[in-house]
Design a protein around this motif. Structure first.
Motif, short mmCIF file in Angstrom:
data_model
loop_
_atom_site.label_atom_id
_atom_site.label_comp_id
_atom_site.label_asym_id
_atom_site.label_seq_id
_atom_site.Cartn_x
_atom_site.Cartn_y
_atom_site.Cartn_z
N HIS A 54 43.21 -34.46 11.44
CA HIS A 54 44.63 -34.10 11.35
C HIS A 54 45.32 -34.49 12.65
O HIS A 54 44.79 -34.25 13.73
N LEU A 55 46.50 -35.05 12.49
CA LEU A 55 47.31 -35.38 13.67
C LEU A 55 47.76 -34.11 14.38
O LEU A 55 47.69 -33.97 15.60
N SER A 56 48.25 -33.16 13.57
CA SER A 56 48.74 -31.90 14.11
C SER A 56 47.61 -30.88 14.11
O SER A 56 46.60 -31.07 13.42
N HIS A 112 44.58 -28.67 1.88
CA HIS A 112 44.74 -27.23 1.74
C HIS A 112 44.50 -26.69 0.33
O HIS A 112 44.41 -25.49 0.14
N ASN A 124 42.03 -38.27 6.61
CA ASN A 124 43.16 -37.36 6.77
C ASN A 124 43.73 -37.16 5.37
O ASN A 124 44.42 -38.04 4.84
C1 DQA Z 1 48.24 -33.34 8.33
C2 DQA Z 1 48.46 -31.83 8.24
C3 DQA Z 1 48.74 -31.39 6.81
O1 DQA Z 1 48.98 -29.99 6.77
C4 DQA Z 1 49.96 -32.10 6.28
O2 DQA Z 1 50.18 -31.74 4.93
C5 DQA Z 1 49.89 -33.57 6.44
C6 DQA Z 1 49.36 -34.13 7.70
C7 DQA Z 1 48.08 -33.83 9.78
O3 DQA Z 1 47.65 -34.96 9.96
O4 DQA Z 1 48.44 -33.12 10.72
O5 DQA Z 1 50.32 -34.32 5.58
O6 DQA Z 1 47.01 -33.65 7.64
#
Ligand code: DQA
Length: 163
Positions: free
Chosen positions: A110-112, A90, A84
Motif C-alpha cells: 500500500h502506498l498509504s 478490505h 496493491n
Molecule cells: C491503497 C489503500 C486502499 O485503502 C485504497 O482503497 C487504495 C490504495 C494504497 O495503496 O494506499 O486504492 O491500497
C-alpha cells in the motif's frame, strides 16, 4: 533453461495493481503522491534490472475477476507477486481465496499507511494469506517489496545449491 544474471536462478515477478490505481498522479495526491502508475512501474523496471530480475510484468485492473485470473495464471509462470489490491484489500474474499489457492508468494503493498486512515481500511482480508504487508511508504513500498522478493529468491536458490 533461461538463467538469471547471477547465472543460477531465474527470477520472474508480476506486479498487480487493483481498482483506481490507474488514476495515480491525479488521485488524492496528498494521500497517494503525484507519481503516475507508469512512473512507478518504470522505476520498478529499472530497479528490477539492477537486481538481476529476468522478467517483470505489470497489470492494473479495475476488475476483481481480472486480478483473480492473473493470480491463478501466475502458477508456474512467476516466482513472486507484488500486489496493491486497492480497496479490494478490505473486502474481497474472492481475491483472498485466489491468493490462498496459489503456491506463488504474494507481498501486499500500500502506498498509504492503511492503519492510520479510516477505520474500514485497517482490516485487510488478504493479510492472513500473503507473505507480508508493506504499507505507508509511497513508491518505496513497491521498491521494498521488489527487493525483499529478490532477496528471498536468492536465498532459496542458495539453500537449494543454486538449482
Ligand atoms: C491503497 C489503500 C486502499 O485503502 C485504497 O482503497 C487504495 C490504495 C494504497 O495503496 O494506499 O486504492 O491500497
Amino acid at each position: 533453461m533461461e538463467s538469471g544474471i547471477d547465472g543460477v536462478n531465474p527470477k520472474r515477478i508480476l506486479v498487480l495493481n487493483g481498482p483506481n490505481l490507474n488514476l495515480l498522479g491525479s488521485r488524492e495526491p496528498t494521500i497517494y503522491g503525484r507519481l503516475t502508475l507508469n512512473e512507478i512501474n518504470e522505476t520498478l523496471r529499472e530497479r528490477a534490472k539492477e537486481l538481476g530480475v529476468d522478467e517483470i510484468d505489470f497489470l492494473q485492473s479495475n476488475f476483481e475477476g481480472a486480478l483473480i485470473e492473473a493470480i491463478q495464471k501466475a502458477r508456474g509462470r512467476y516466482d513472486f507477486i507484488l500486489l496493491n489490491a486497492g480497496a479490494l484489500t478490505h473486502y474481497s474474499i474472492a481475491l483472498r481465496d485466489a491468493i490462498a489457492a496459489m503456491p506463488v508468494p504474494v507481498i501486499e503493498i500500500h502506498l498509504s499507511n492503511i492503519h492510520k486512515r479510516e477505520e474500514f481500511r485497517e482490516k485487510s482480508v488478504i493479510a492472513p494469506v500473503v507473505m507480508g504487508q508493506i504499507s505507508g511508504f509511497g513508491i518505496d513500498s513497491y521498491i521494498a517489496a521488489l527487493e525483499i522478493a529478490v532477496r528471498k529468491l536468492q536465498r532459496e536458490a542458495q539453500s537449494n545449491g543454486g538449482i
